[in-house]
Design a protein around this motif. Structure first.
Motif: not given
Length: 478
Positions: A50-72
């Motif tokens: 949970i600690d690891g996921v909490t620390s990396l959650a913002p990075t995962a969110a950034m990558l998810m929407f960055a892939i969508v943005y640059f994909g578009v």
């Protein structure tokens, strides 16, 4: 004991993925879970994860929407001029293609974001590598090393962390290192030249008439794919079939027999795809510039910027709901692969840090530095940064280990600035670390096994870091 187990856990993970005995996601989850039990802290595994996921959650969110943005942005044609320019330079020469990969990755790396760099580089170069049957690990390796050198920019992350940890100015770290980093980038370009010559020797300098196309290959999952845009076209992200088929995101694939010339030459993306928005080109260009400026100036957290950017890009370019759903679906595979890998990596980092293994590993390395090396702590820091930033996150190294190295340097008259400059030397290798989320964007979009990428790049990236270190010593920077 924790030191031994920490090194054993990392070695086990690397061996399993390089020998392809386990997938990276499975290894990132199961190996640390097993070692957590060995350490005797299995009951706390949930807390560590949970600690690891909490620390990396913002990075995962950034990558998810960055892939969508640059994909578009790829879908609507924003990067087509860049792609055409690179392809015009590269033609069908493997040597030029590999050098072009390094140049493109270095240029795009100026925005300071590795994920962005890899998405644009792969979208431009993947079609060429696939059509000419070139080695895809050469593409991923060269792109990762070029980005690693450029990742030392003050807004790239490592330099800012070093400045914060040692309370010095980021420009005082970066500016004196420019000559050494320039040598490192020149070495990457020279290495790209050598690897390109090797590919040219294997494949020869081809002409368009000699390029064979595999009808079932896709160039970039979902990029530029249209749904129901004509006879024989696919749905978003679907396989292609029939005459004049448009692969998902790729060039139109014809039924031309081997040796027959193709109408589209070596276009990286289909120039007639239905998702193009030429009338909105300058809007999309301005939106991207504003987004990257906001990211560099830190007006808002990066995940928030990409979330807003993706929403705005979808709304303006594809105002109809079915079209928006099709674009999201077209890039869903990349989003799922990358975000899944990031959350799996959270298990690995959570166990490493939660059990204390990473602290014991770092302490053991520092304690085993010979006393006679004290006056040379800057060079020692440079050498240690190569493996440590590979096996640790940047946060762990710069905020956990670097202050200890700086204190050891102070005892022997080595300034914090020299230690800080030396600490960024390992970045060419760091960008291929299994703990760096952006590397999963690179290998995922290039359809390369992470183990294959690791086997290829580690030796060259480590050598690049040593070249930067040697140049820094020769120039008197360290």
């Amino acid at each position: 004991m924790l030191t031994i187990l920490g090194f054993a856990m990392i070695a086990t993970f690397l061996v399993l993925i390089m020998l392809k005995k386990m997938s990276p996601i499975a290894a990132l989850v199961l190996v640390p879970a097993l070692f957590c039990v060995f350490v005797g802290k299995g009951a706390k595994l949930g807390d560590y994860v949970i600690d690891g996921v909490t620390s990396l959650a913002p990075t995962a969110a950034m990558l998810m929407f960055a892939i969508v943005y640059f994909g578009v942005m790829i879908d609507v044609g924003l990067f087509d001029p860049v792609v055409r320019g690179i392809l015009k330079f590269c033609k069908a020469d493997p040597l030029r293609i590999v050098v072009g990969t390094a140049v493109l990755a270095a240029i795009v790396s100026l925005d300071g974001d590795g994920s962005t760099t890899f998405m644009i580089t792969v979208s431009a170069m993947y079609p060429l590598y696939k059509r000419l049957k070139m080695s895809l690990v050469v593409m991923t390796g060269v792109a990762a090393m070029a980005n690693g050198v450029m990742n030392t920019l003050p807004w790239g992350g490592p330099t800012a962390r070093a400045a914060t940890a040692l309370k010095v100015d980021a420009s005082d770290i970066f500016v004196p290192m420019i000559p050494a980093l320039a040598v490192g980038l020149a070495f990457v370009l020279a290495l790209a030249f050598v690897l390109g010559r090797r590919e040219r020797g294997r494949l020869g300098v081809l002409t368009l008439d000699e390029v064979l196309v595999e009808e079932t290959e896709t160039v970039l999952a979902g990029a530029g794919a249209g749904a129901g845009t004509g006879k024989g076209t696919t749905g978003a992200g679907g396989p292609a079939s029939g005459n004049g088929v448009e692969s998902a995101g790729g060039p139109a694939v014809t039924d031309a027999s081997p040796g027959e010339p193709e109408d589209d030459g070596l276009q990286g993306l289909d120039p007639d795809r239905a998702t193009l928005r030429p009338r909105l080109y300058w809007f999309n260009a301005l939106l991207t510039v504003v987004l990257l400026t906001a990211m560099i100036m830190e007006w808002l957290p990066i995940p928030v910027l990409f979330l807003l950017g993706a929403a705005l890009a979808l709304t303006v370019n594809f105002p109809h709901m079915p079209d928006q759903k099709a674009r999201v679906a077209a890039h869903a595979e990349n989003v799922l692969n990358v975000s899944g890998m990031v959350f799996a990596a959270a298990v690995f980092t959570g166990v490493l840090q939660g059990t204390g293994m990473v602290d014991h590993m770092a302490g053991w390395l520092v304690d085993n530095i010979p006393a006679g090396m004290g006056p040379h702590m800057a060079a020692v820091t440079g050498v240690l940064s190569i493996p440590l930033t590979y096996f640790m996150s940047n946060d762990g190294f710069y905020f956990g280990v670097l202050p200890v190295l700086a204190e050891a340097g102070h005892a022997h008259g080595v300034s914090s600035l020299e230690i800080a400059r030396a600490s960024i030397i390992g970045q060419p290798l760091h960008m291929s670390s299994p703990l760096v989320p952006a590397v999963y964007v690179l290998v995922g979009m290039a359809k390369v096994e992470f183990g294959d990428h690791t086997r290829f790049v580690v030796k060259w990236a480590a050598l690049t870091s040593l070249v930067v270190l040697g140049a820094a010593i020769v120039f008197g920077i360290l």
